[in-house]
Motif scaffolding. Sequence first.
Motif, PDB file in Angstrom:
ATOM      1  N   UNK A   1      -9.636   5.066  14.490  1.00  0.00           N
ATOM      2  CA  UNK A   1      -8.328   4.651  14.647  1.00  0.00           C
ATOM      3  C   UNK A   1      -8.024   3.669  16.158  1.00  0.00           C
ATOM      4  N   UNK A   2      -7.125   3.154  16.391  1.00  0.00           N
ATOM      5  CA  UNK A   2      -6.945   2.311  17.579  1.00  0.00           C
ATOM      6  C   UNK A   2      -6.230   3.435  18.604  1.00  0.00           C
ATOM      7  N   UNK A   3      -6.305   3.149  19.746  1.00  0.00           N
ATOM      8  CA  UNK A   3      -5.707   3.952  20.964  1.00  0.00           C
ATOM      9  C   UNK A   3      -4.354   4.442  20.537  1.00  0.00           C
ATOM     10  N   UNK A   4      -3.384   3.619  20.401  1.00  0.00           N
ATOM     11  CA  UNK A   4      -2.313   3.866  19.895  1.00  0.00           C
ATOM     12  C   UNK A   4      -2.090   4.760  18.769  1.00  0.00           C
ATOM     13  N   UNK A   5      -2.744   4.605  17.756  1.00  0.00           N
ATOM     14  CA  UNK A   5      -2.808   5.516  16.761  1.00  0.00           C
ATOM     15  C   UNK A   5      -3.426   6.963  16.821  1.00  0.00           C
ATOM     16  N   UNK A   6      -4.593   6.699  17.416  1.00  0.00           N
ATOM     17  CA  UNK A   6      -5.055   7.954  18.057  1.00  0.00           C
ATOM     18  C   UNK A   6      -3.964   9.000  18.844  1.00  0.00           C
ATOM     19  N   UNK A   7      -3.328   8.280  19.800  1.00  0.00           N
ATOM     20  CA  UNK A   7      -2.307   9.094  20.605  1.00  0.00           C
ATOM     21  C   UNK A   7      -1.129   9.561  19.678  1.00  0.00           C
ATOM     22  N   UNK A   8      -0.788   8.882  18.695  1.00  0.00           N
ATOM     23  CA  UNK A   8       0.184   9.312  17.811  1.00  0.00           C
ATOM     24  C   UNK A   8       0.011  10.248  16.923  1.00  0.00           C
ATOM     25  N   UNK A   9      -1.388  10.365  16.532  1.00  0.00           N
ATOM     26  CA  UNK A   9      -1.804  11.329  15.604  1.00  0.00           C
ATOM     27  C   UNK A   9      -2.013  12.787  16.403  1.00  0.00           C
ATOM     28  N   UNK A  10      -2.544  12.756  17.747  1.00  0.00           N
ATOM     29  CA  UNK A  10      -2.658  13.808  18.466  1.00  0.00           C
ATOM     30  C   UNK A  10      -1.455  14.484  18.853  1.00  0.00           C
ATOM     31  N   UNK A  11      -0.559  13.571  18.924  1.00  0.00           N
ATOM     32  CA  UNK A  11       1.014  14.114  19.314  1.00  0.00           C
ATOM     33  C   UNK A  11       1.426  15.001  17.981  1.00  0.00           C
TER      34      UNK A  11
END
Length: 176
Positions: A110-120
């Motif tokens: 995942x890109x950084x934004x996707x990873x941030x969204x997923x962990x949230x």
Amino acid sequence: MVTEGTRTEPQYVEGLNSYLRSRGATAVVKSVPVGKDPMKVVLKGIEIRDRAASDEKDYDVCVCLVDVDRHEALPAACRLAARESILLLVSNLKFEVWLRWHVEDKHSALNTSQLDELTAKLGLVSRKVLAPNFPFHAVHRACEVARRADLELAAGRVGPDPSSAMPILVDLLLGR
């Protein structure tokens, strides 16, 4: 322990250490967040280690946590850490992939934004703050997922995307 991250990583390491200590492991972790440059992270680790040694308070091991992100200095930081006998634990793309593996056995890049969204979305992190109910109890599962994601997992090495060398820290904290 010197971390690139100033919030999530120190919170995680402190929480993990507390969780493992409550299970019988004993370790002293001193987290020192220094910011986004992996070379600065390693240099700070050297500084802290050398200052402790001059004060006759040697640490058993110096560990630094960094992300791959897009750091041009990462290869040089890996070489310096190796020369200085510092365990440089790299997460690719970033630390949040390790957090994800506490609740998901997925290896999608995942890109950084996707990873941030997923962990949230998974309730693990919100605005770089670790969730108060973070599932530290799933750390062994995360280690298994990480070892499957990177069969050559090692300190000072950039693994595939996604990967994390955090199982090395877990082993250290458990006295392995």
